[in-house]
Design a protein around this motif. Structure first.
Motif, PDB file in Angstrom:
ATOM      1  N   GLN A  79      -5.944  -2.676 -30.021  1.00  0.00           N
ATOM      2  CA  GLN A  79      -4.914  -3.459 -29.349  1.00  0.00           C
ATOM      3  C   GLN A  79      -4.219  -2.685 -28.237  1.00  0.00           C
ATOM      4  OE1 GLN A  79      -4.559  -6.706 -29.954  1.00  0.00           O
ATOM      5  NE2 GLN A  79      -6.256  -6.454 -31.387  1.00  0.00           N
ATOM      6  N   LEU A  80      -4.795  -1.572 -27.838  1.00  0.00           N
ATOM      7  CA  LEU A  80      -4.193  -0.753 -26.784  1.00  0.00           C
ATOM      8  C   LEU A  80      -3.982  -1.565 -25.512  1.00  0.00           C
ATOM      9  CD1 LEU A  80      -3.170   2.044 -26.097  1.00  0.00           C
ATOM     10  CD2 LEU A  80      -5.465   2.662 -25.383  1.00  0.00           C
ATOM     11  N   ALA A  81      -4.885  -2.487 -25.255  1.00  0.00           N
ATOM     12  CA  ALA A  81      -4.756  -3.329 -24.064  1.00  0.00           C
ATOM     13  C   ALA A  81      -3.527  -4.229 -24.146  1.00  0.00           C
ATOM     14  CB  ALA A  81      -6.015  -4.167 -23.881  1.00  0.00           C
ATOM     15  N   ASN A  82      -3.057  -4.494 -25.343  1.00  0.00           N
ATOM     16  CA  ASN A  82      -1.896  -5.363 -25.541  1.00  0.00           C
ATOM     17  C   ASN A  82      -0.592  -4.585 -25.644  1.00  0.00           C
ATOM     18  OD1 ASN A  82      -3.619  -7.582 -25.602  1.00  0.00           O
ATOM     19  ND2 ASN A  82      -3.907  -7.405 -27.821  1.00  0.00           N
ATOM     20  N   TYR A  83      -0.619  -3.324 -25.259  1.00  0.00           N
ATOM     21  CA  TYR A  83       0.571  -2.474 -25.344  1.00  0.00           C
ATOM     22  C   TYR A  83       1.711  -3.094 -24.568  1.00  0.00           C
ATOM     23  CZ  TYR A  83       3.647   1.492 -24.501  1.00  0.00           C
ATOM     24  OH  TYR A  83       4.735   2.317 -24.413  1.00  0.00           O
ATOM     25  N   ASP A  84       2.856  -3.182 -25.213  1.00  0.00           N
ATOM     26  CA  ASP A  84       4.040  -3.794 -24.617  1.00  0.00           C
ATOM     27  C   ASP A  84       4.823  -2.736 -23.833  1.00  0.00           C
ATOM     28  OD1 ASP A  84       6.170  -5.353 -23.924  1.00  0.00           O
ATOM     29  OD2 ASP A  84       6.949  -5.564 -25.964  1.00  0.00           O
ATOM     30  N   LYS A  85       4.702  -2.767 -22.518  1.00  0.00           N
ATOM     31  CA  LYS A  85       5.382  -1.786 -21.670  1.00  0.00           C
ATOM     32  C   LYS A  85       6.892  -1.986 -21.635  1.00  0.00           C
ATOM     33  CE  LYS A  85       1.580  -0.870 -18.516  1.00  0.00           C
ATOM     34  NZ  LYS A  85       1.127  -0.946 -17.120  1.00  0.00           N
ATOM     35  N   SER A  86       7.354  -3.148 -22.022  1.00  0.00           N
ATOM     36  CA  SER A  86       8.794  -3.406 -21.942  1.00  0.00           C
ATOM     37  C   SER A  86       9.580  -2.460 -22.852  1.00  0.00           C
ATOM     38  CB  SER A  86       9.106  -4.863 -22.292  1.00  0.00           C
ATOM     39  OG  SER A  86       8.783  -5.126 -23.647  1.00  0.00           O
ATOM     40  N   LYS A  87       9.000  -2.082 -24.003  1.00  0.00           N
ATOM     41  CA  LYS A  87       9.680  -1.133 -24.890  1.00  0.00           C
ATOM     42  C   LYS A  87       9.797   0.228 -24.231  1.00  0.00           C
ATOM     43  CE  LYS A  87       8.386  -3.341 -29.207  1.00  0.00           C
ATOM     44  NZ  LYS A  87       7.647  -3.210 -30.464  1.00  0.00           N
ATOM     45  N   MET A  88       8.742   0.649 -23.529  1.00  0.00           N
ATOM     46  CA  MET A  88       8.769   1.930 -22.830  1.00  0.00           C
ATOM     47  C   MET A  88       9.819   1.888 -21.712  1.00  0.00           C
ATOM     48  SD  MET A  88       5.778   4.008 -20.802  1.00  0.00           S
ATOM     49  CE  MET A  88       5.632   2.773 -19.531  1.00  0.00           C
ATOM     50  N   LEU A  89       9.848   0.802 -20.954  1.00  0.00           N
ATOM     51  CA  LEU A  89      10.824   0.686 -19.871  1.00  0.00           C
ATOM     52  C   LEU A  89      12.248   0.668 -20.408  1.00  0.00           C
ATOM     53  CD1 LEU A  89       8.955  -1.918 -17.633  1.00  0.00           C
ATOM     54  CD2 LEU A  89       9.168   0.551 -17.263  1.00  0.00           C
ATOM     55  N   MET A  90      12.455   0.005 -21.548  1.00  0.00           N
ATOM     56  CA  MET A  90      13.776  -0.007 -22.154  1.00  0.00           C
ATOM     57  C   MET A  90      14.157   1.413 -22.613  1.00  0.00           C
ATOM     58  SD  MET A  90      15.360  -2.524 -25.058  1.00  0.00           S
ATOM     59  CE  MET A  90      14.286  -1.982 -26.369  1.00  0.00           C
ATOM     60  N   SER A 137      10.996  12.231 -23.628  1.00  0.00           N
ATOM     61  CA  SER A 137       9.609  11.864 -23.355  1.00  0.00           C
ATOM     62  C   SER A 137       8.908  11.391 -24.627  1.00  0.00           C
ATOM     63  CB  SER A 137       8.863  13.056 -22.761  1.00  0.00           C
ATOM     64  OG  SER A 137       7.504  12.745 -22.577  1.00  0.00           O
ATOM     65  N   ASN A 138       9.135  12.099 -25.713  1.00  0.00           N
ATOM     66  CA  ASN A 138       8.500  11.750 -26.980  1.00  0.00           C
ATOM     67  C   ASN A 138       8.952  10.379 -27.470  1.00  0.00           C
ATOM     68  OD1 ASN A 138       6.654  12.547 -29.018  1.00  0.00           O
ATOM     69  ND2 ASN A 138       8.376  12.950 -30.379  1.00  0.00           N
ATOM     70  N   LEU A 150       3.050   4.294 -27.776  1.00  0.00           N
ATOM     71  CA  LEU A 150       1.762   4.508 -27.116  1.00  0.00           C
ATOM     72  C   LEU A 150       0.995   5.658 -27.781  1.00  0.00           C
ATOM     73  CD1 LEU A 150      -0.151   3.716 -24.859  1.00  0.00           C
ATOM     74  CD2 LEU A 150       1.112   5.241 -23.336  1.00  0.00           C
ATOM     75  N   GLN A 151       1.686   6.718 -28.146  1.00  0.00           N
ATOM     76  CA  GLN A 151       1.044   7.830 -28.865  1.00  0.00           C
ATOM     77  C   GLN A 151       0.412   7.347 -30.158  1.00  0.00           C
ATOM     78  OE1 GLN A 151       3.631  11.269 -29.488  1.00  0.00           O
ATOM     79  NE2 GLN A 151       4.791  10.652 -27.681  1.00  0.00           N
ATOM     80  N   ASN A 152       1.146   6.534 -30.894  1.00  0.00           N
ATOM     81  CA  ASN A 152       0.634   6.018 -32.167  1.00  0.00           C
ATOM     82  C   ASN A 152      -0.604   5.152 -31.963  1.00  0.00           C
ATOM     83  OD1 ASN A 152       2.642   7.320 -33.621  1.00  0.00           O
ATOM     84  ND2 ASN A 152       4.011   5.559 -33.562  1.00  0.00           N
TER      85      ASN A 152
END
Length: 151
Positions: free
Chosen positions: A123-134, A106-107, A113-115
């Motif tokens: 730039q939180l709105a520009n967070y790249d979800k693809s890294k999380m999904l990967m 989880s961490n 996103l935590q950072n």
């Protein structure tokens, strides 16, 4: 406190023993679809708590599983019961063994996103979800690999 909730959880599993004798399928569904997920949430959010799950594992192994199966199980059988359904188990994982893995997975998945949140980054709105999904895909493959190694 967490220790108090573990005690309550242990009591819950002990009480499920009676339910399992009357309706084992209902007790199994309650465990796999509900109760076990409560502990997964805690495992994902609190570091280094695996040993605190020993009373729960004891209640699962010594009360719930015997009530479901009609007999006590050996350590080897407990390992098999912990396997996912696709590998012939019942998916009743040992919370002591999964706690550290759940936290670190989880961490690592949410680290970026935590950072962003901690820095109050605009730039939180520009967070790249693809890294999380990967990261999720990697975590699933690692979990699958650990299961296959145990086989």
């Amino acid at each position: 406190s967490f220790a108090n909730s573990c005690y309550c959880g242990e009591r819950m599993y002990n009480n499920m023993q009676e339910e399992a004798k009357e309706d084992p399928q209902l007790a199994y569904a309650a465990y796999t679809k509900g109760l076990s997920h409560r502990w997964t949430f805690v495992q994902r959010t609190i570091k280094d708590i695996s040993e605190l799950f020993n009373p729960l594992e004891d209640a699962i192994t010594n009360n719930l599983i015997p009530a479901l199966t009609g007999r006590t199980v050996s350590d080897t059988e407990r390992e098999i019961i912990a396997l996912p359904l696709r590998y012939g188990g019942l998916g009743m994982q040992n919370p002591v063994k999964t706690a550290d893995r759940e936290f670190y997975t989880s961490n690592s998945i949410t680290e970026e996103l935590q950072n962003l949140i901690c820095r109050q980054d605009p730039q939180l709105a520009n967070y790249d979800k693809s890294k999380m999904l990967m990261g999720k895909q990697v975590a699933k493959s690692v979990k699958r690999g650990q299961t296959e190694i145990r086989l």
